[in-house]
Design a protein around this motif. Structure first.
Motif, PDB file in Angstrom:
ATOM      1  N   ASP A  47       2.059   5.019  20.655  1.00 43.91           N
ATOM      2  CA  ASP A  47       2.703   3.853  21.097  1.00 43.91           C
ATOM      3  C   ASP A  47       3.491   3.126  20.293  1.00 43.91           C
ATOM      4  O   ASP A  47       4.073   2.430  20.692  1.00 43.91           O
ATOM      5  N   LYS A  48       4.165   4.029  19.121  1.00 38.96           N
ATOM      6  CA  LYS A  48       5.293   3.655  18.185  1.00 38.96           C
ATOM      7  C   LYS A  48       4.995   1.985  17.871  1.00 38.96           C
ATOM      8  O   LYS A  48       5.735   1.184  17.720  1.00 38.96           O
ATOM      9  N   THR A  49       3.745   1.962  17.327  1.00 32.00           N
ATOM     10  CA  THR A  49       3.102   0.625  16.655  1.00 32.00           C
ATOM     11  C   THR A  49       2.811   1.066  15.405  1.00 32.00           C
ATOM     12  O   THR A  49       2.406   1.914  14.950  1.00 32.00           O
ATOM     13  N   THR A  50       2.826  -0.219  14.475  1.00 32.24           N
ATOM     14  CA  THR A  50       2.471   0.186  13.238  1.00 32.24           C
ATOM     15  C   THR A  50       2.027  -1.356  12.755  1.00 32.24           C
ATOM     16  O   THR A  50       2.492  -2.480  13.042  1.00 32.24           O
ATOM     17  N   HIS A  51       0.988  -1.199  11.819  1.00 32.15           N
ATOM     18  CA  HIS A  51       0.422  -2.624  11.321  1.00 32.15           C
ATOM     19  C   HIS A  51       0.627  -2.505   9.932  1.00 32.15           C
ATOM     20  O   HIS A  51       0.149  -1.704   9.152  1.00 32.15           O
ATOM     21  N   LEU A  52       1.255  -3.384   9.495  1.00 34.94           N
ATOM     22  CA  LEU A  52       1.609  -3.625   8.012  1.00 34.94           C
ATOM     23  C   LEU A  52       0.957  -4.688   7.362  1.00 34.94           C
ATOM     24  O   LEU A  52       0.689  -5.875   8.068  1.00 34.94           O
ATOM     25  N   LEU A  53       0.990  -4.817   6.000  1.00 33.89           N
ATOM     26  CA  LEU A  53       0.586  -5.949   5.091  1.00 33.89           C
ATOM     27  C   LEU A  53       1.738  -6.129   3.996  1.00 33.89           C
ATOM     28  O   LEU A  53       1.821  -5.106   3.454  1.00 33.89           O
TER      29      LEU A  53
END
Length: 175
Positions: A69-75
């Protein structure tokens, strides 16, 4: 070149703060919105980085990444951010009006180009999820795996292996 959209809420929710920028890896280095990246990056561990850029310090942890999906979850400095990226092909397809909009209900799958149906990976009545392989279409001596752009149940297969199809011909229908 990638076009990256960053928001502080999960996908599907309207981000309070959102920005879009272009990232371009070149021989000379990384460029952000056409300007050379002059920051400093240090790897602190697996999926954990420290960046100093424009006199600011960023502690970044990659919490989740979905390449499909070309998604990233970052903190980043304790704040959650969700990114989506579009590469040159995605941008070209979007410009041509062929972007994949998963919020739309999918009724059928059409051939993206003329070719030969090599194999079919699903049957009528099968439940499928977004990203599942549906069939293989051979065009210009290249095998193209056609994947589902959404989830649903296969209602009707309109083609069979060995059949030649034209561009935009309906290949299968969903309930």
């Amino acid at each position: 070149m990638l076009k990256v959209h960053v928001g502080n809420k999960p996908l599907g929710e309207q981000p309070e703060e959102a920005s879009t920028f272009e990232v371009d890896p070149r021989k000379e280095g990384w460029f952000i919105d056409g300007k050379a990246f002059d920051g400093d990056i240090a790897t602190l561990g697996n999926n954990h980085f420290h960046i100093i850029w424009k006199n600011k310090s960023y502690n970044i942890e990659v919490l989740d990444r979905n390449p499909a999906d070309k998604t990233t979850h970052l903190l980043i400095n304790g704040q959650h951010y969700h990114t989506t990226a579009k590469d040159d092909l995605d941008l070209l397809l979007e410009k041509m009006g062929m972007q994949n909009n998963s919020s739309q209900k999918i009724n059928h799958v059409k051939a993206p180009m003329p070719g030969l149906i090599q194999s079919i990976a699903v049957a009528e009545g099968d439940s499928i999820a977004k990203g599942d392989n549906l069939l293989v279409l051979v065009a210009m001596k290249m095998e193209n795996v056609i994947k589902s752009s959404g989830s649903g149940v296969i209602k009707t297969l309109k083609v069979m292996p060995g059949q030649i199809v034209e561009k935009n011909q309906v290949l299968l229908e969903f309930h």
